[in-house]
Design an enzyme around this catalytic site. Structure first.
Site, short mmCIF file in Angstrom:
data_model
loop_
_atom_site.label_atom_id
_atom_site.label_comp_id
_atom_site.label_asym_id
_atom_site.label_seq_id
_atom_site.Cartn_x
_atom_site.Cartn_y
_atom_site.Cartn_z
N HIS A 1 -36.04 31.34 -17.43
CA HIS A 1 -34.81 31.65 -16.70
C HIS A 1 -34.06 32.77 -17.43
CE1 HIS A 1 -35.75 27.54 -15.34
NE2 HIS A 1 -35.08 27.82 -14.26
N GLU B 1 -42.28 32.70 -3.23
CA GLU B 1 -41.80 34.07 -3.46
C GLU B 1 -42.66 35.09 -2.73
OE1 GLU B 1 -42.10 31.76 -5.84
OE2 GLU B 1 -39.97 31.44 -6.26
#
Lengths: 360, 325
Positions: free
Chosen positions: B129, B60
């Site tokens: 998530h 990321e």
């Protein structure tokens, strides 16, 4: 002290052909001296309280000047905060550096950063930040953009030995390897990350060898040898332009001074080590080479020093005579156009200034 | 006009922007051949090729850092972070670099970057998530934070974000990616950043929400309507810039406010809205401001339906707000 390669002894003959062209060497020496004199001046200005902070580069002039000398003005540079000599070779005016150190109305950064974080779009010298390593992946992204735009440039990013431990050293080299980005990773291994020696950053024998894990070329050079650095950077640039991908260059140098004006290296390293590296100093080596070749004499050097000191003094005088930053600029450049909230804060701030609640 | 889902609207916005401007490109994990784990980028690699739909290594900080470098060089990258829960490795790049580049360079280096990321719970995603991390970004000067709640806004806001010269964190409510379809204008449809919308006009209580909380808020508004209570539902859409005028106007009318988000309550975005009302609308208020939010725990797995604000909790707060004062 970790010594991965056999460094040439002081006074050893200059490197073989392919180094800095002989006609350029006086200019290279001039740039190195200017950086050193500027550095000395800034350290003294900091002690006098005329600038708030300073990060010196002494010991790294040769590596920086030689690297910048091998590049093209179209290349994009992503420096850390110790790249004074690179900035000077790129052409950033002395007065613009003093403006930044003071944070006055002439500072293109508008007084927003600590000293040493200068940057100028005009010179493709991107404004640095303080977190280490973040610029490495920016250089790779920019190189990927240049690839996409089919522009034949390289990006060069500068960092030190400590930064090879950071997140973005990894992400940068990894992305560059995968996408074959035309990026040169120029690591100045100055042996110390503030108080931590190079061997406390990694057990790798060299920093350059880390490149091989990313599938890219890694090169170790004696960073105090301007010819070796020039050759390595020039070769890396040629390769990158030809589509051969990135290179990690580890230039082995030494930080002769403190990390910044906030630490005392006597606390963490020995005088003997310092003396050993001082004997290898690039400034002395180029000076000796020029004296031998007749490119420099004692007299011409004295004149050169005098003119460089005058240049620095004049720039400092101009910067110290420039008005302070306008307080209303505080709210500029957060976004292209201020949000209603920022407009409201600016109005309140202006009112405080007018009413004397805040005094500039 | 076409009737499509929210995730299809995202795809449409990306497609149209890439077709309109060759400098727009995408980068992220599994966005190319795979079309994104939620299919937001489906078909784009076929249309625009791997040079403009860049499948990256699994990093990321690399995705965001490379996007910054591309933007400095003049491209308009749209980075995807696969789940907002995975954005934290890029936090340094977002907060130290993306948000500050324009400011720290005195305006020399704007950062024309969009970071898209699915956020929020309700999909049985557990701790990692499901998170709603909007407050971290809204707190950082230099970032715009935008969250659509329906297909038309998803396209209109994302198109505006892609052509906005400042960095935009674009959070997509994955729980309602496919929950409903809606009419979406064809072509260059833009919704300006910084404008809230009135989803349902009302006169008794103002309810402020965004993203995946809009459907349960509307359900709650309908439920209390049957009891004779008129709730005005305002979709903030953009947290930064915030449409303060719309918030104040509504509360000046109703005198009552309920703020709903699924992120934890403590220092959540609702605190900023509540503070705004305390600073600028206190004398219009007839009862205390109420917040209906996720709890101050990490996001749970088995108990997520009890953790997330639902229509019943929201209706409960609307009734309490209307009853008091």
């Amino acid at each position: 002290m970790s010594q991965a390669v056999e460094l040439p002894k002081p006074g050893s003959p200059p490197s073989d052909a392919g180094g800095i062209p002989p006609e350029d060497l006086p200019k290279v020496y001039r740039a190195m001296l200017l950086a050193r004199l500027m550095d000395e001046r800034c350290l003294s200005l900091q002690r006098q309280g005329r600038i708030g902070f300073y990060v010196p580069l002494q010991g790294q002039e040769g590596a920086q000047v030689a690297c910048a000398w091998a590049l093209d003005p179209s290349d994009w540079l992503f420096p850390a905060y110790r790249e004074l000599a690179v900035a000077l070779v790129r052409g950033l005016p002395l007065v613009s550096l003093f403006d930044q150190f003071i944070g006055n109305a002439g500072d293109v950064l508008k007084g927003r950063q600590m000293p040493n974080h200068y940057g100028a779009r005009e010179y493709r010298f991107v404004t640095a930040s303080s977190p280490v390593g973040t610029q490495i992946i920016h250089a790779v992204g920019a190189a990927m953009a240049a690839q996409r735009k089919k522009e034949r440039i390289v990006t060069v990013t500068f960092f030190g030995d400590g930064t090879t431990s950071s997140n973005d050293f990894h992400s940068g080299l990894n992305f560059a390897g995968v996408f074959q980005a035309p990026t040169i990773f120029f690591c100045q291994n100055n042996q110390w990350a503030i108080s931590m020696p190079r061997e406390r950053q990694t057990r790798s024998k060299t920093l350059a060898m880390k490149a091989s894990a990313y599938g890219i070329e890694g090169v170790v050079v004696d960073g105090e040898d301007v010819h070796a650095v020039y050759r390595a950077v020039r070769d890396a640039r040629r390769k990158a332009i030809a589509g051969g991908g990135p290179t990690l260059i580890e230039a082995q140098v030494y930080r002769l001074g403190p990390h910044s004006t906030s630490d005392d290296p006597k606390r963490y390293r020995t005088d003997a080590e310092l003396a050993e590296w001082k004997a290898r100093d690039s400034v002395g080596r180029v000076r000796q080479e020029l004296l031998t070749s007749g490119g420099l004499t004692e007299e011409s050097e004295a004149k050169l020093l005098e003119s460089l000191r005058a240049e620095i003094a004049m720039a400092l005088k101009e910067a110290e005579g420039t008005a302070p930053i306008d307080p209303s600029t505080l709210f500029d450049d957060v976004f292209e156009r201020p949000t209603p909230r920022l407009d409201e804060e600016r109005a309140e701030f202006s009112k405080f200034l007018t009413e004397g609640v805040l005094k500039p | 006009m076409t009737e499509i889902t929210l995730v299809q609207a995202v795809n449409r916005a990306l497609f149209d922007a890439m077709r309109a401007d060759p400098d727009v490109l995408l980068l992220g994990e599994d966005i190319g051949v795979n079309g994104g784990v939620f299919r937001a980028t489906e078909g784009l690699i076929k249309e625009f090729g791997p040079e403009r739909v860049v499948d990256t290594p699994l990093s990321e900080t690399g995705i965001v850092g490379a996007a910054i470098g591309m933007a400095l060089y003049g491209l308009k990258p749209v980075a995807e972070i696969q789940f907002l829960d995975f954005i934290y490795p890029a936090f340094d790049q977002i907060v130290s670099e993306l948000a500050k580049f324009r400011y720290r360079s005195g305006g020399q280096y704007p950062c024309h970057v969009v970071i898209r990321s699915p956020y929020g719970g309700g999909i049985k995603g557990g701790l990692y998530h499901s998170q709603s991390a909007e407050a971290y970004f809204a707190h950082t000067a230099g970032l715009k934070v935008v969250i659509p709640s329906n297909p038309a806004d998803a396209k209109g806001l994302l198109t505006s974000a892609i052509f906005d010269p400042d960095p935009v964190i674009f959070l997509e409510p994955k729980r309602i990616y496919r929950a409903v379809t809606g009419e979406v204008p064809d072509g260059d449809h833009r919704v300006p950043l910084g404008s809230a919308s009135i989803v349902r006009p009302g006169s008794d209580v103002s309810v402020f929400a965004y993203g995946a909380m809009i459907p349960p808020v509307v359900e709650a508004a309908k439920a209390v309507q049957a009891e004779g209570l008129s709730a005005e539902v305002i979709d903030l859409r953009s947290l930064v810039p915030l449409d303060e005028a719309a918030i104040l106007k509504s509360v000046e009318k109703t005198g009552r406010a309920v703020i709903v988000h699924e992120a934890p309550r403590f220092v959540g975005f609702g605190a900023e809205v509540a503070a705004l009302l305390a600073e600028k609308a206190l004398y219009s208020l007839k009862s205390p401001v109420r917040r209906v939010t996720g709890y101050d725990t990490p996001f749970p797995y088995a108990l997520e339906n009890l953790y997330l604000p639902n229509a019943e909790r929201i209706a409960h707060a609307i009734r309490a707000s209307a009853r008091e004062g």
